[in-house]
Scaffold this motif. Sequence first.
Motif, PDB file in Angstrom:
ATOM      1  N   VAL A 125     122.469   1.939 -13.571  1.00 18.92           N
ATOM      2  CA  VAL A 125     120.829   2.945 -12.099  1.00 18.92           C
ATOM      3  C   VAL A 125     120.316   4.193 -13.028  1.00 18.92           C
ATOM      4  O   VAL A 125     119.671   3.303 -12.889  1.00 18.92           O
ATOM      5  N   ASP A 126     120.149   4.435 -14.549  1.00 20.58           N
ATOM      6  CA  ASP A 126     118.812   4.942 -15.173  1.00 20.58           C
ATOM      7  C   ASP A 126     118.136   3.690 -14.958  1.00 20.58           C
ATOM      8  O   ASP A 126     116.907   3.894 -15.226  1.00 20.58           O
ATOM      9  N   ALA A 127     117.860   2.979 -15.692  1.00 26.74           N
ATOM     10  CA  ALA A 127     117.214   1.434 -15.859  1.00 26.74           C
ATOM     11  C   ALA A 127     116.692   1.226 -14.290  1.00 26.74           C
ATOM     12  O   ALA A 127     115.255   1.164 -14.053  1.00 26.74           O
ATOM     13  N   LEU A 128     117.774   1.446 -13.415  1.00 24.82           N
ATOM     14  CA  LEU A 128     117.106   0.935 -12.097  1.00 24.82           C
ATOM     15  C   LEU A 128     115.991   2.191 -11.419  1.00 24.82           C
ATOM     16  O   LEU A 128     115.481   1.671 -10.585  1.00 24.82           O
ATOM     17  N   ILE A 129     116.009   3.407 -11.924  1.00 22.09           N
ATOM     18  CA  ILE A 129     116.050   3.998 -10.441  1.00 22.09           C
ATOM     19  C   ILE A 129     114.310   4.707 -11.527  1.00 22.09           C
ATOM     20  O   ILE A 129     113.924   5.293 -10.705  1.00 22.09           O
ATOM     21  N   GLY A 130     114.415   4.123 -12.674  1.00 21.99           N
ATOM     22  CA  GLY A 130     112.849   4.729 -13.632  1.00 21.99           C
ATOM     23  C   GLY A 130     112.860   5.887 -14.034  1.00 21.99           C
ATOM     24  O   GLY A 130     113.788   6.690 -13.481  1.00 21.99           O
ATOM     25  N   GLY A 131     111.511   6.238 -15.054  1.00 22.30           N
ATOM     26  CA  GLY A 131     111.716   7.949 -15.841  1.00 22.30           C
ATOM     27  C   GLY A 131     110.669   8.261 -14.202  1.00 22.30           C
ATOM     28  O   GLY A 131     110.664   9.832 -14.567  1.00 22.30           O
ATOM     29  N   ARG A 132     110.458   7.850 -12.980  1.00 19.54           N
ATOM     30  CA  ARG A 132     109.820   9.361 -12.146  1.00 19.54           C
ATOM     31  C   ARG A 132     111.404  10.332 -11.242  1.00 19.54           C
ATOM     32  O   ARG A 132     110.712  10.775 -10.147  1.00 19.54           O
ATOM     33  N   VAL A 133     112.348   9.226 -11.076  1.00 14.89           N
ATOM     34  CA  VAL A 133     113.481  10.089 -10.830  1.00 14.89           C
ATOM     35  C   VAL A 133     114.610  10.331 -11.883  1.00 14.89           C
ATOM     36  O   VAL A 133     114.886   9.482 -12.602  1.00 14.89           O
ATOM     37  N   ASP A 134     115.503  11.598 -11.337  1.00 10.55           N
ATOM     38  CA  ASP A 134     116.335  12.293 -12.283  1.00 10.55           C
ATOM     39  C   ASP A 134     117.636  12.441 -11.417  1.00 10.55           C
ATOM     40  O   ASP A 134     117.986  12.382  -9.532  1.00 10.55           O
ATOM     41  N   ARG A 135     118.460  11.717 -11.932  1.00 10.08           N
ATOM     42  CA  ARG A 135     119.879  11.462 -11.534  1.00 10.08           C
ATOM     43  C   ARG A 135     121.061  12.253 -12.413  1.00 10.08           C
ATOM     44  O   ARG A 135     120.368  12.751 -13.649  1.00 10.08           O
ATOM     45  N   GLU A 136     121.851  13.037 -11.547  1.00  2.00           N
ATOM     46  CA  GLU A 136     122.878  14.008 -12.186  1.00  2.00           C
ATOM     47  C   GLU A 136     124.240  13.778 -11.351  1.00  2.00           C
ATOM     48  O   GLU A 136     124.194  13.530 -10.394  1.00  2.00           O
ATOM     49  N   ILE A 137     125.228  13.610 -11.553  1.00  2.00           N
ATOM     50  CA  ILE A 137     126.432  13.585 -11.646  1.00  2.00           C
ATOM     51  C   ILE A 137     127.098  14.709 -10.537  1.00  2.00           C
ATOM     52  O   ILE A 137     126.864  15.955 -12.041  1.00  2.00           O
ATOM     53  N   ILE A 138     127.062  14.843  -9.286  1.00  4.12           N
ATOM     54  CA  ILE A 138     127.880  15.729  -8.273  1.00  4.12           C
ATOM     55  C   ILE A 138     128.567  15.738  -8.392  1.00  4.12           C
ATOM     56  O   ILE A 138     129.401  17.025  -7.887  1.00  4.12           O
ATOM     57  N   ALA A 139     129.961  14.658  -8.035  1.00  4.10           N
ATOM     58  CA  ALA A 139     131.265  14.919  -8.264  1.00  4.10           C
ATOM     59  C   ALA A 139     131.775  13.731  -9.361  1.00  4.10           C
ATOM     60  O   ALA A 139     131.160  12.416  -9.032  1.00  4.10           O
ATOM     61  N   HIS A 140     132.730  13.565  -9.967  1.00  3.51           N
ATOM     62  CA  HIS A 140     133.742  12.669 -11.235  1.00  3.51           C
ATOM     63  C   HIS A 140     134.497  12.461 -10.405  1.00  3.51           C
ATOM     64  O   HIS A 140     135.234  13.410 -10.372  1.00  3.51           O
ATOM     65  N   THR A 141     135.599  11.654 -10.116  1.00  2.00           N
ATOM     66  CA  THR A 141     136.643  11.397 -10.703  1.00  2.00           C
ATOM     67  C   THR A 141     137.071   9.364 -10.843  1.00  2.00           C
ATOM     68  O   THR A 141     136.236   8.655 -10.409  1.00  2.00           O
ATOM     69  N   GLY A 142     137.749   9.680 -12.282  1.00  5.04           N
ATOM     70  CA  GLY A 142     137.713   8.215 -12.985  1.00  5.04           C
ATOM     71  C   GLY A 142     138.478   7.012 -12.505  1.00  5.04           C
ATOM     72  O   GLY A 142     139.242   7.315 -11.531  1.00  5.04           O
TER      73      GLY A 142
END
Length: 443
Positions: free
Chosen positions: A334-351
Motif C-alpha cells: 500500500v505504501d509503495a502504491l500510494i506514493g509520497g504525496r498521500v499519508d495513510r493511517e490504520i483506523i481499525a484492525h483485526t488480525g
Amino acid sequence: MTADTARTASTPDVVDLCSQLIRFDTTNHGGGDAHGEREAAEFCAATLTDAGLHPTILESAPRRANVIARLPGEDPTLPALLVHGHLDVVPADDTEWSVPPFSGTITDGYVWGRGAVDMKDFCATTLTAVSTITASGHRPRRDIVLAFVADEEDLGTHGAHWLTTHHPDLLSGCAAAIGESGAYTHHVRAPDGRAVRLYPVGTAERGTTHLRLTARGRAGHGSRRNDSNAVVHLVTALHALTAHRWPIVLTPTVETFLHRTATALGVHIDLHDIDATLTRLGDAAPLVENTVRNSATPTVLDAGYKVNVIPGLAQAQLDGRTLPGAEDAFLSEVDALIGGRVDREIIAHTGPVQAPVDSPWFDAMATALRAHDPDAVVVPYCLGGGTDAKAFSALGIDCYGFAPLWLPEGFDYRALAHGVDERVPVAGLRFGARVLEHLLRHV
C-alpha cells in the motif's frame, strides 16, 4: 431417525425457535445504535434454563446483552468447546421485502426474515441441539460453553471483544470454538456431470485493516493551474491501488481446499497458475477466489466543498483484507502504491485467523457431517470477511466456521446474508440441528 437425533415433546423445535428469534428486531445500525439485543438474550437464556442450564446475562452497556452458559461434560479434564453466535442483525428496508422482515414467516418450506441465515438459524440450531442433549439425560464428552453475543454486525465492542476483554474467565478451558460461516451445502457439478456436495468448514479468515488515506495540497481557484491539487493526488493513489494485481498468497487452508476440491471433482490443479485452476474448479471457485490474495477496496471519499474551489485536503477510506501471514507485506505494498504525496493511517484492525486443518476438531466436524450426509465432501476454506472468531482467537482458541445447514441446489446462501428476502430452508434447519447435536455429543 436415530435415537441420537430423536426430538421429544419436551424439547423445542428448531424451526419454531428460528422464527421466534427473527421476531426480535435486533437491528444494529452501528456506532452504538442498536436495539432488541436484551430481549433476544432473555429469550435464549430462558430456553437454556428450560434445558436445565444456568445461563448468565451480561450487559456491556444498557440493553447490549450477552448470554453465557456452560453445559458440563463427562470428562472435566478434556478441553472445552465454545459454541458462539450473534443475536444482532443488519438493517432491513421492509419496502423491498416480500414479507415483513421481522415476521419470522414460515411458508413454502422456508423461514423468512432478517437474520434467517445471519445468524439466528445457528442460534436456533444451538438451542435445539443443547435442549435435545439435556432432555436425553446424557452428557457430552467435554464441557460445551455457549455464547450468544451482541454487536457482531458492528465492531464487537459490546459483544465478543468485550467478553474476551472483561470476562475471559467464562471462556476458561476452551481450546476450540465453532461459529458462523461454514458447514453448509455447496452444490458443484464435476466435469463428468457428477453432482458433488461440498461442505466448506472455515479454518481461516482474512484479517481486516481499514485505512484512511489523506492527501494534502494547495487550495485555490478551480479555474487556475494547480500542481498540488489534493484531489488529484488522492485519485492518482486510488487508481494505483485499484489497478494493482495483488500477488497470490497460498495459505495452508487455501492450498488444502484446492487439493481436496480438485480431487473430489476429478480436475487438475496448477498452484503456479491459480487463475486457470479457478476456472477448472467451476462452481467451487467462488469459495476460494477472494482468498488467494490480499485486497484493498476504496469505499468512502471525502473532498471539496464547492465546485470552483480546489480543496487543500482530500481523504478516502479503504477496506483492506489480509491473509494470514501477509499483513506486513500488505502495508508495504500500500505504501509503495500510494506514493509520497498521500499519508495513510490504520483506523481499525483485526488480525487474520487461522486454525489447524489436520486436527481432531476438524475431523470430528467432518464425521458429524458425513453421519447425516454420507456423500458430503468436507473441505477447509478461508473466509473472505470476518466473524467474532477474531475476538475469541485472541485468547488462543482455535476457531472454526461450523454452522451446519443443508441447502437445496440453486439456493444462493451467501447472497441472502444481508440481502432482501433472507430465508432459510426448514429442512436445512432440521439437518443442522441433527449434525450439531452429533458433534456436541461425540467431539
